[in-house]
Motif scaffolding. Structure first.
Motif, PDB file in Angstrom:
ATOM      1  N   SER A  59       0.820  -1.203   0.000  1.00 52.31           N
ATOM      2  CA  SER A  59       0.000   0.000   0.000  1.00 52.31           C
ATOM      3  C   SER A  59       0.857   1.257   0.000  1.00 52.31           C
ATOM      4  O   SER A  59       2.050   1.221   0.330  1.00 52.31           O
ATOM      5  CB  SER A  59      -0.932   0.008   1.217  1.00 52.31           C
ATOM      6  OG  SER A  59      -0.176   0.037   2.421  1.00 52.31           O
ATOM      7  N   LYS A  60       0.261   2.370  -0.358  1.00 52.40           N
ATOM      8  CA  LYS A  60       0.970   3.646  -0.378  1.00 52.40           C
ATOM      9  C   LYS A  60       1.417   4.016   1.035  1.00 52.40           C
ATOM     10  O   LYS A  60       0.629   3.940   1.980  1.00 52.40           O
ATOM     11  CB  LYS A  60       0.062   4.758  -0.910  1.00 52.40           C
ATOM     12  CG  LYS A  60      -0.269   4.645  -2.381  1.00 52.40           C
ATOM     13  CD  LYS A  60      -1.144   5.823  -2.800  1.00 52.40           C
ATOM     14  CE  LYS A  60      -1.510   5.745  -4.271  1.00 52.40           C
ATOM     15  NZ  LYS A  60      -2.379   6.877  -4.672  1.00 52.40           N
ATOM     16  N   PHE A 104       4.100   9.421   9.135  1.00 51.16           N
ATOM     17  CA  PHE A 104       3.582   9.492  10.505  1.00 51.16           C
ATOM     18  C   PHE A 104       2.252  10.234  10.485  1.00 51.16           C
ATOM     19  O   PHE A 104       2.178  11.380  10.059  1.00 51.16           O
ATOM     20  CB  PHE A 104       4.587  10.230  11.399  1.00 51.16           C
ATOM     21  CG  PHE A 104       4.307  10.083  12.864  1.00 51.16           C
ATOM     22  CD1 PHE A 104       4.960   9.134  13.619  1.00 51.16           C
ATOM     23  CD2 PHE A 104       3.378  10.900  13.501  1.00 51.16           C
ATOM     24  CE1 PHE A 104       4.717   8.992  14.971  1.00 51.16           C
ATOM     25  CE2 PHE A 104       3.116  10.766  14.859  1.00 51.16           C
ATOM     26  CZ  PHE A 104       3.784   9.806  15.595  1.00 51.16           C
ATOM     27  N   GLN A 105       1.184   9.565  10.917  1.00 46.19           N
ATOM     28  CA  GLN A 105      -0.155  10.151  10.876  1.00 46.19           C
ATOM     29  C   GLN A 105      -0.818  10.099  12.241  1.00 46.19           C
ATOM     30  O   GLN A 105      -0.469   9.271  13.086  1.00 46.19           O
ATOM     31  CB  GLN A 105      -1.027   9.396   9.861  1.00 46.19           C
ATOM     32  CG  GLN A 105      -0.516   9.448   8.435  1.00 46.19           C
ATOM     33  CD  GLN A 105      -0.523  10.838   7.854  1.00 46.19           C
ATOM     34  OE1 GLN A 105      -1.330  11.680   8.228  1.00 46.19           O
ATOM     35  NE2 GLN A 105       0.389  11.102   6.927  1.00 46.19           N
ATOM     36  N   GLY A 106      -1.781  10.988  12.422  1.00 46.59           N
ATOM     37  CA  GLY A 106      -2.538  11.023  13.667  1.00 46.59           C
ATOM     38  C   GLY A 106      -3.621   9.968  13.707  1.00 46.59           C
ATOM     39  O   GLY A 106      -3.841   9.227  12.736  1.00 46.59           O
ATOM     40  N   GLY A 162       1.081   7.177  14.555  1.00 51.98           N
ATOM     41  CA  GLY A 162       2.282   6.443  14.171  1.00 51.98           C
ATOM     42  C   GLY A 162       2.379   6.307  12.663  1.00 51.98           C
ATOM     43  O   GLY A 162       1.524   6.808  11.911  1.00 51.98           O
ATOM     44  N   ARG A 163       3.416   5.617  12.233  1.00 47.06           N
ATOM     45  CA  ARG A 163       3.615   5.427  10.806  1.00 47.06           C
ATOM     46  C   ARG A 163       2.528   4.518  10.240  1.00 47.06           C
ATOM     47  O   ARG A 163       2.210   3.479  10.826  1.00 47.06           O
ATOM     48  CB  ARG A 163       4.991   4.801  10.555  1.00 47.06           C
ATOM     49  CG  ARG A 163       5.372   4.763   9.070  1.00 47.06           C
ATOM     50  CD  ARG A 163       6.412   3.721   8.797  1.00 47.06           C
ATOM     51  NE  ARG A 163       5.946   2.394   9.141  1.00 47.06           N
ATOM     52  CZ  ARG A 163       5.122   1.683   8.382  1.00 47.06           C
ATOM     53  NH1 ARG A 163       4.659   2.159   7.257  1.00 47.06           N
ATOM     54  NH2 ARG A 163       4.743   0.486   8.774  1.00 47.06           N
ATOM     55  N   THR A 164       1.984   4.931   9.138  1.00 42.40           N
ATOM     56  CA  THR A 164       0.915   4.136   8.526  1.00 42.40           C
ATOM     57  C   THR A 164       1.154   3.998   7.030  1.00 42.40           C
ATOM     58  O   THR A 164       1.871   4.794   6.419  1.00 42.40           O
ATOM     59  CB  THR A 164      -0.461   4.776   8.789  1.00 42.40           C
ATOM     60  OG1 THR A 164      -1.490   3.928   8.292  1.00 42.40           O
ATOM     61  CG2 THR A 164      -0.570   6.117   8.112  1.00 42.40           C
ATOM     62  N   GLY A 165       0.555   2.967   6.444  1.00 43.09           N
ATOM     63  CA  GLY A 165       0.760   2.680   5.027  1.00 43.09           C
ATOM     64  C   GLY A 165       2.054   1.918   4.807  1.00 43.09           C
ATOM     65  O   GLY A 165       2.781   1.581   5.746  1.00 43.09           O
ATOM     66  N   GLY A 166       2.356   1.640   3.548  1.00 38.48           N
ATOM     67  CA  GLY A 166       3.573   0.911   3.208  1.00 38.48           C
ATOM     68  C   GLY A 166       3.563  -0.519   3.706  1.00 38.48           C
ATOM     69  O   GLY A 166       4.615  -1.094   3.990  1.00 38.48           O
TER      70      GLY A 166
END
Length: 212
Positions: free
Chosen positions: A119-120, A124-126, A170-174
């Motif tokens: 995935s894209k 770091f996201q809320g 935290g980090r999301t995606g990938g």
């Protein structure tokens, strides 16, 4: 064969037999080359390894150069294994090194397939974007800048800690993602194109695995 390696081209829409406009993803699938055949008596399980995409020989490790030369093919950029499980249609015995595999050999229109890809990455996201939290929902009563905050994450004197697995920023995606039961809407064999209903993981030009 039970699957093939492909590249995500992008999205479009086509009209189905019932006249409805259906969103679909265009995948350039294959042609792939059989680079290894594994059998139960020699490897402990049955599988076929396919190679896809060209790779410069000077950028290919010597061990892989020998691996591809054994299959009498040029170095490939991507390889993937497709296992033969008990109870499924047998295909390993029909495959040979260097054999070319195309989408028309595997799929027909109307088949249901699973598509796996990376995935894209979104960095770091809320919690609102990462987990779908609703936020406070209003800015009155002294809320100031708390609309997208996570809120409390644990008790005070008991349990005096934060439980593992708490949904936080935290980090999301990938990540590796598989979309299942996508219908094959159209095949364009002369251009190695496969149109499947809905979306699939990954950015444009990313590598995906398509399995029946």
């Amino acid at each position: 064969m039970s699957g093939i390696i492909g590249k995500k081209i992008g999205m479009t829409s086509v009209y189905g037999a019932d006249g409805r406009n259906v969103a679909c993803t265009v995948i350039e699938a294959g042609p792939c080359v059989v680079t290894q055949v594994k059998k139960e008596d020699t490897d402990g399980y049955s599988a076929v390894q396919l190679g896809y995409g060209e790779r410069k020989e000077k950028n290919t490790p010597k061990a892989l150069q020998g691996h591809f030369k054994k299959a009498q093919t040029t170095p490939k950029q991507h390889v993937a294994e497709f296992r033969e499980y008990p109870g499924e249609a047998l295909f390993v015995d029909d495959m040979s090194l260097g054999q070319e595999v195309k989408i028309a050999d595997i799929f027909v229109e109307g088949d249901f397939v699973d598509v796996a890809g990376t995935s894209k990455g979104k960095g770091f996201q809320g919690v609102v974007k990462r987990h779908g939290f609703g936020g406070v929902g209003q800015a009155t009563h002294g809320q100031h800048n708390r609309q997208r905050a996570p809120g409390s994450i644990g008790g005070a004197s008991y349990p005096a800690r934060v439980f593992p697995g708490m949904r936080m920023a935290g980090r999301t995606g990938g990540e590796r993602v598989k979309n299942t039961n996508l219908r094959v809407l159209k095949l364009i064999p002369e251009k190695n194109l496969l149109l499947v209903s809905g979306s699939i993981p990954g950015a444009k030009n990313s590598i995906v695995i398509i399995e029946k």
